[in-house]
Design a protein around this motif. Sequence first.
Motif, PDB file in Angstrom:
ATOM      1  N   THR A 194       0.817  -1.212   0.000  1.00 34.71           N
ATOM      2  CA  THR A 194       0.000   0.000   0.000  1.00 34.71           C
ATOM      3  C   THR A 194       0.853   1.266   0.000  1.00 34.71           C
ATOM      4  N   ASN A 195       2.138   1.117   0.260  1.00 34.35           N
ATOM      5  CA  ASN A 195       3.033   2.280   0.317  1.00 34.35           C
ATOM      6  C   ASN A 195       4.450   1.827  -0.031  1.00 34.35           C
ATOM      7  N   THR A 196       4.590   1.185  -1.186  1.00 36.12           N
ATOM      8  CA  THR A 196       5.820   0.496  -1.535  1.00 36.12           C
ATOM      9  C   THR A 196       7.017   1.437  -1.613  1.00 36.12           C
ATOM     10  N   GLU A 197       6.845   2.561  -2.268  1.00 36.35           N
ATOM     11  CA  GLU A 197       7.981   3.469  -2.464  1.00 36.35           C
ATOM     12  C   GLU A 197       8.548   3.956  -1.138  1.00 36.35           C
ATOM     13  N   GLN A 198       7.683   4.420  -0.230  1.00 38.41           N
ATOM     14  CA  GLN A 198       8.158   4.945   1.038  1.00 38.41           C
ATOM     15  C   GLN A 198       8.758   3.836   1.907  1.00 38.41           C
ATOM     16  N   ASP A 199       8.140   2.663   1.865  1.00 36.51           N
ATOM     17  CA  ASP A 199       8.657   1.541   2.636  1.00 36.51           C
ATOM     18  C   ASP A 199      10.030   1.114   2.117  1.00 36.51           C
ATOM     19  N   PHE A 200      10.171   1.076   0.801  1.00 36.82           N
ATOM     20  CA  PHE A 200      11.442   0.735   0.176  1.00 36.82           C
ATOM     21  C   PHE A 200      12.529   1.724   0.583  1.00 36.82           C
ATOM     22  N   LYS A 201      12.230   3.011   0.499  1.00 36.75           N
ATOM     23  CA  LYS A 201      13.206   4.043   0.868  1.00 36.75           C
ATOM     24  C   LYS A 201      13.601   3.928   2.340  1.00 36.75           C
ATOM     25  N   ALA A 202      12.614   3.708   3.192  1.00 38.40           N
ATOM     26  CA  ALA A 202      12.893   3.609   4.623  1.00 38.40           C
ATOM     27  C   ALA A 202      13.771   2.394   4.931  1.00 38.40           C
ATOM     28  N   LEU A 203      13.500   1.271   4.272  1.00 33.53           N
ATOM     29  CA  LEU A 203      14.300   0.069   4.478  1.00 33.53           C
ATOM     30  C   LEU A 203      15.728   0.278   3.987  1.00 33.53           C
ATOM     31  N   VAL A 204      15.889   0.910   2.840  1.00 32.50           N
ATOM     32  CA  VAL A 204      17.233   1.185   2.333  1.00 32.50           C
ATOM     33  C   VAL A 204      18.000   2.080   3.306  1.00 32.50           C
ATOM     34  N   GLN A 205      17.356   3.118   3.794  1.00 33.65           N
ATOM     35  CA  GLN A 205      18.004   4.016   4.763  1.00 33.65           C
ATOM     36  C   GLN A 205      18.408   3.254   6.017  1.00 33.65           C
ATOM     37  N   HIS A 206      17.539   2.373   6.468  1.00 31.04           N
ATOM     38  CA  HIS A 206      17.829   1.548   7.647  1.00 31.04           C
ATOM     39  C   HIS A 206      19.069   0.682   7.410  1.00 31.04           C
ATOM     40  N   LEU A 207      19.153   0.073   6.241  1.00 32.56           N
ATOM     41  CA  LEU A 207      20.267  -0.829   5.935  1.00 32.56           C
ATOM     42  C   LEU A 207      21.563  -0.057   5.694  1.00 32.56           C
ATOM     43  N   LEU A 208      21.461   1.124   5.115  1.00 35.35           N
ATOM     44  CA  LEU A 208      22.657   1.957   4.917  1.00 35.35           C
ATOM     45  C   LEU A 208      23.300   2.333   6.253  1.00 35.35           C
ATOM     46  N   ALA A 209      22.480   2.451   7.280  1.00 34.23           N
ATOM     47  CA  ALA A 209      22.986   2.861   8.594  1.00 34.23           C
ATOM     48  C   ALA A 209      23.547   1.694   9.402  1.00 34.23           C
ATOM     49  N   LYS A 210      23.295   0.467   8.950  1.00 29.32           N
ATOM     50  CA  LYS A 210      23.782  -0.696   9.682  1.00 29.32           C
ATOM     51  C   LYS A 210      25.265  -0.946   9.395  1.00 29.32           C
TER      52      LYS A 210
END
Length: 215
Positions: A198-214
């Motif tokens: 229902t909100n693929t683009e925002q979820d995708f961006k948030a997950l990428v940001q999360h993984l970049l910070a790991k």
Amino acid sequence: MFRVFAKSMVLCASLAVTAFSHAAGSYLEGTHYEVVAEQATTTPEVKEFFSFYCPACFAFDPYVNSLEKSLPEGTVVKKYHVDFMGAASKEIQAQLTQVLVLAKAKGKGAEVGQALFNHIHVKRQPFASAEDIRLVATAAGIDPAIYDKEINSFAVKSQTKLMQKEQEQFSKSKVLNSVPTIIVNGRYKIINQSLDKTNTEQDFKALVQHLLAKP
């Protein structure tokens, strides 16, 4: 080993999943991403393996393009076109990879990429020859003279071979078993089925940001 991909474009990664809203910090290993390497890359990057012949890749492409504009400074997005789809010959797919390499070098990656996707999925026209690809690429913004001079240049072919080498390495390790495949910092592979439909683009961006910070 790529025969499984040659059977049908149906094996493109499915992006349709049950809706799920993620609170900050709720992304979990094994559910939203997999760890595919012991160490991360020295510089931040997001790498996408995709095919112009894959419908799911076509649907996902706007999200990747939007992501590229919102990433922290210094983060690189690398788009690697694969050549193992069954909808076209390996030669045609390799030519599409070369065009992508040239287009990005000339600052026309997004425009040419969209034109190639549209040719296949919107206009539903095949690429029967290298000339067919040339016509679409030049109409999308690459100067014809530059195209003719550089499409088979050492620089373009070398970069194409590097992409093919990484494709083979990730395929052998079973990390690359469908497209689109998104790998963050060389260490984390996104599980596409986990993305909120229902909100693929925002979820995708948030997950990428999360993984970049790991780490």
